[in-house]
Design an enzyme around this catalytic site. Structure first.
Site, PDB file in Angstrom:
ATOM      1  N   ASP A   1     -10.633   1.107   0.466  1.00  0.00           N
ATOM      2  CA  ASP A   1     -10.623   2.559   0.591  1.00  0.00           C
ATOM      3  C   ASP A   1     -11.968   3.099   0.116  1.00  0.00           C
ATOM      4  O   ASP A   1     -12.721   2.409  -0.584  1.00  0.00           O
ATOM      5  CB  ASP A   1      -9.482   3.153  -0.252  1.00  0.00           C
ATOM      6  CG  ASP A   1      -8.148   3.101   0.483  1.00  0.00           C
ATOM      7  OD1 ASP A   1      -8.148   3.248   1.720  1.00  0.00           O
ATOM      8  OD2 ASP A   1      -7.108   2.899  -0.174  1.00  0.00           O
TER       9      ASP A   1
ATOM     10  N   GLU B   1      -4.106   6.596  18.832  1.00  0.00           N
ATOM     11  CA  GLU B   1      -4.789   5.435  18.250  1.00  0.00           C
ATOM     12  C   GLU B   1      -4.107   4.149  18.700  1.00  0.00           C
ATOM     13  O   GLU B   1      -2.906   3.982  18.477  1.00  0.00           O
ATOM     14  CB  GLU B   1      -4.689   5.599  16.730  1.00  0.00           C
ATOM     15  CG  GLU B   1      -5.833   5.024  15.964  1.00  0.00           C
ATOM     16  CD  GLU B   1      -5.780   5.485  14.500  1.00  0.00           C
ATOM     17  OE1 GLU B   1      -5.843   6.704  14.244  1.00  0.00           O
ATOM     18  OE2 GLU B   1      -5.660   4.623  13.637  1.00  0.00           O
TER      19      GLU B   1
ATOM     20  N   ARG C   1       0.835  -1.215   0.000  1.00  0.00           N
ATOM     21  CA  ARG C   1       0.000   0.000   0.000  1.00  0.00           C
ATOM     22  C   ARG C   1       0.866   1.261   0.000  1.00  0.00           C
ATOM     23  O   ARG C   1       0.398   2.323  -0.392  1.00  0.00           O
ATOM     24  CB  ARG C   1      -0.906   0.015   1.236  1.00  0.00           C
ATOM     25  CG  ARG C   1      -2.084  -0.946   1.155  1.00  0.00           C
ATOM     26  CD  ARG C   1      -2.824  -1.048   2.482  1.00  0.00           C
ATOM     27  NE  ARG C   1      -3.366   0.217   2.945  1.00  0.00           N
ATOM     28  CZ  ARG C   1      -4.534   0.737   2.575  1.00  0.00           C
ATOM     29  NH1 ARG C   1      -5.279   0.079   1.730  1.00  0.00           N
ATOM     30  NH2 ARG C   1      -4.958   1.886   3.055  1.00  0.00           N
TER      31      ARG C   1
ATOM     32  N   ARG D   1      -0.392   5.987  16.225  1.00  0.00           N
ATOM     33  CA  ARG D   1      -0.277   7.341  15.668  1.00  0.00           C
ATOM     34  C   ARG D   1      -1.119   8.319  16.476  1.00  0.00           C
ATOM     35  O   ARG D   1      -2.006   7.906  17.236  1.00  0.00           O
ATOM     36  CB  ARG D   1      -0.691   7.384  14.190  1.00  0.00           C
ATOM     37  CG  ARG D   1      -2.084   6.887  13.915  1.00  0.00           C
ATOM     38  CD  ARG D   1      -2.390   6.901  12.410  1.00  0.00           C
ATOM     39  NE  ARG D   1      -3.716   6.349  12.148  1.00  0.00           N
ATOM     40  CZ  ARG D   1      -4.285   6.275  10.966  1.00  0.00           C
ATOM     41  NH1 ARG D   1      -3.656   6.702   9.897  1.00  0.00           N
ATOM     42  NH2 ARG D   1      -5.491   5.757  10.811  1.00  0.00           N
TER      43      ARG D   1
ATOM     44  N   ARG E   1       9.904   6.355  -2.546  1.00  0.00           N
ATOM     45  CA  ARG E   1      10.172   7.333  -3.613  1.00  0.00           C
ATOM     46  C   ARG E   1      11.598   7.858  -3.534  1.00  0.00           C
ATOM     47  O   ARG E   1      12.080   8.179  -2.441  1.00  0.00           O
ATOM     48  CB  ARG E   1       9.223   8.527  -3.487  1.00  0.00           C
ATOM     49  CG  ARG E   1       7.774   8.153  -3.665  1.00  0.00           C
ATOM     50  CD  ARG E   1       6.948   9.362  -4.085  1.00  0.00           C
ATOM     51  NE  ARG E   1       5.537   9.040  -4.040  1.00  0.00           N
ATOM     52  CZ  ARG E   1       4.715   9.442  -3.083  1.00  0.00           C
ATOM     53  NH1 ARG E   1       5.147  10.232  -2.119  1.00  0.00           N
ATOM     54  NH2 ARG E   1       3.451   9.084  -3.110  1.00  0.00           N
TER      55      ARG E   1
ATOM     56  N   TYR F   1     -10.464  -4.991   3.130  1.00  0.00           N
ATOM     57  CA  TYR F   1     -10.106  -3.606   3.393  1.00  0.00           C
ATOM     58  C   TYR F   1     -10.342  -2.828   2.100  1.00  0.00           C
ATOM     59  O   TYR F   1      -9.707  -3.098   1.087  1.00  0.00           O
ATOM     60  CB  TYR F   1      -8.641  -3.451   3.822  1.00  0.00           C
ATOM     61  CG  TYR F   1      -8.365  -1.998   4.169  1.00  0.00           C
ATOM     62  CD1 TYR F   1      -8.516  -1.551   5.472  1.00  0.00           C
ATOM     63  CD2 TYR F   1      -8.054  -1.069   3.191  1.00  0.00           C
ATOM     64  CE1 TYR F   1      -8.335  -0.216   5.787  1.00  0.00           C
ATOM     65  CE2 TYR F   1      -7.879   0.264   3.494  1.00  0.00           C
ATOM     66  CZ  TYR F   1      -8.018   0.680   4.797  1.00  0.00           C
ATOM     67  OH  TYR F   1      -7.869   2.014   5.095  1.00  0.00           O
TER      68      TYR F   1
ATOM     69  N   ARG G   1      -9.246  -6.349  13.427  1.00  0.00           N
ATOM     70  CA  ARG G   1      -8.601  -5.455  14.375  1.00  0.00           C
ATOM     71  C   ARG G   1      -9.573  -4.315  14.657  1.00  0.00           C
ATOM     72  O   ARG G   1     -10.309  -3.865  13.769  1.00  0.00           O
ATOM     73  CB  ARG G   1      -7.310  -4.863  13.793  1.00  0.00           C
ATOM     74  CG  ARG G   1      -6.283  -5.877  13.394  1.00  0.00           C
ATOM     75  CD  ARG G   1      -5.676  -6.620  14.530  1.00  0.00           C
ATOM     76  NE  ARG G   1      -4.798  -5.792  15.354  1.00  0.00           N
ATOM     77  CZ  ARG G   1      -4.242  -6.207  16.491  1.00  0.00           C
ATOM     78  NH1 ARG G   1      -4.494  -7.439  16.965  1.00  0.00           N
ATOM     79  NH2 ARG G   1      -3.446  -5.426  17.180  1.00  0.00           N
TER      80      ARG G   1
END
Ligand code: FAD
Ligand code: UDP
Length: 384
Positions: free
Chosen positions: A351, A301, A171, A278, A175, A349, A248
């Site tokens: 998006d 979180e 995911r 996070r 770069r 999952y 989860r």
């Protein structure tokens, strides 16, 4: 026809709207007291800040049709997700970019030099990358893997990365330039009035009735309707007859503060010694209005295995779950007058843009079947 749609998230809203525009009557039910599903946003009564109740949601897509579709129902402000990560007491940028690499190794490399440097770091002698850890070692080498992925992933999934599929890592890009945009899609933004208002606008149609605080299990009228589109958990529909599919869940610990708490929307905590994954500071998801709030609200979180009473967030989909999923899919194929879709209905999952794209594709399939007088399929997308 009269449809019962279970779930007022994107999956339920998009299909409800389409069917209503085709002349069908729709009753949407959701057991929660609000529309929007897991994308739900609402202004905090104490501060007025727009909060993302089930975790931060940034809309990003490469699908032109999906981007056009959401623009019909609300205005999106441009938003680029630029995530910071703290590892071993230092702050970096994520995903791994040339800046992350140069800062981490204390160098000033150019793109080609960095690419060669990482190639030398990477573990080369693997025939194929079978799991998350192997894939990471192969892509970025042990130092970056241990700094940014090992601890975070262990906290997020509750398992060593060697026991997780490589697909989770894929995911995120690596770069060799200074582009610190977390996502690589051409369209990215946040709805100015929040996701719940956007989804309520999708649901606003004379042939759609929405009943909140209504669970499928208690809503008898569904039985007298022609067809059910079910976007709740697949295992729950069948009363967990084959066991519970693993998820989860997340716990959010609220932090109230004055001014600016962390200076950005998301900071990941990559060390395993820090129990949360996070911290997100929600006013920074709305930079067009952030300056007007003198106070701020953040959430730490924490990820853990979902128990029977917890909200399901991330499907685990390891070997045990896929075997169980297979049994549910076989059972579902014998069901009548019901179709399953969305992230819970297909146990994947997804998006938001993929969710909307799949819902629009399901609408097309439904149109074709209805035009030909054929029964609607149980699944529009194979969940296996
Ligand atoms: P949901 O939104 O889950 O809606 C299903 C609805 O069904 C719920 O409202 C539920 O209450 C209702 N329901 C379930 N069972 C029953 C029942 N038996 N009776 C009545 N009602 C029922 N995607 C992105 O594109 N960008 C992001 O930044 C992003 N961030 C995310 C962060 C987190 C922490 C998580 C977990 C997901 C994130 N996502 C993101 C994914 C996004 O949340 C999903 O794509 C989206 O919520 C899927 O919509 P849905 O309608 O399929 O499911
Ligand atoms: N990940 C990580 N460290 C980070 C961010 C992500 O190890 O700082 C891993 C983690 O396993 C996560 C995966 O990369 O599940 C995919 O990241 P993404 O941001 O897409 O996670 P999600 O949106 O699922 O929270």
């Amino acid at each position: 026809m009269h449809f019962c749609i279970v779930g007022a998230g994107f999956s339920g809203a998009v299909t409800a709207r389409h069917l209503a525009e085709r002349g069908h009557r729709i009753t949407v039910i959701d057991e929660r007291p609000h529309n929007g599903g897991n994308c739900h946003t609402a202004r905090d009564p104490q501060t007025g800040i727009m909060l993302h109740h089930y975790g931060p949601h940034i809309f990003h897509t490469a699908q032109e049709t999906v981007w056009q579709y959401v623009q019909r129902f609300g205005r999106f402000a441009p938003y680029i997700n630029r995530v910071k990560a703290i590892s071993q007491g230092r702050v970096y940028t994520l995903p791994i970019t040339l800046l992350t690499i140069n800062q981490f190794f204390g160098k000033t490399m150019q793109p080609a030099e960095a690419r060669e440097f990482i190639r030398q770091q990477a573990v080369q002698d693997m025939a194929s990358s079978r799991n998350f850890e192997e894939q990471a070692l192969h892509m970025i080498g042990p130092a970056l893997y241990e700094a940014f992925f090992k601890g975070y992933t262990t906290k997020q999934w509750g398992l060593p990365p060697a026991n997780l599929p490589a697909a989770i890592l894929k995911r995120l890009p690596v770069r060799f330039n200074y582009d610190d945009n977390y996502f690589s899609h051409p369209y990215q933004g946040i709805p100015v009035e929040g996701y719940t208002t956007l989804i309520e606008t999708i649901l606003t149609h004379p042939r759609i009735t929405v009943r909140l605080n209504t669970s499928f299990e208690t809503f008898q009228s569904c039985n007298s309707m022609d067809h059910t589109l079910y976007t709740g958990p697949l295992d729950r529909y069948f009363s967990f007859c084959h066991g519970r599919l693993g998820y989860r869940t997340l716990d959010f610990e609220r932090i109230d503060a004055k001014g600016d708490y962390q200076g950005t929307a998301v900071i990941n905590y990559c060390d395993e010694s820090i129990p949360y994954t996070r911290i997100s500071e929600h006013k920074h998801f709305a930079p067009w209005e952030a300056a007007r709030f003198s106070r701020t609200v953040c959430f730490r979180e924490y990820s853990r295995l979902a128990g029977p009473e917890d909200a399901p967030y991330y499907p685990i989909r390891l070997a045990g779950e896929t075997a169980m999923l297979n049994r549910y899919v076989r059972t579902a194929m014998t069901a009548r007058n019901v179709s399953f879709l969305g992230r819970l209905g297909t146990y994947r999952y997804l998006d938001m843009d993929v969710t909307i794209g799949e819902a629009l594709a399901a609408c097309q399939i439904m149109d074709d079947h209805l035009a030909e007088g054929r029964p609607l399929p149980v699944f529009f997308t194979n969940p296996l």
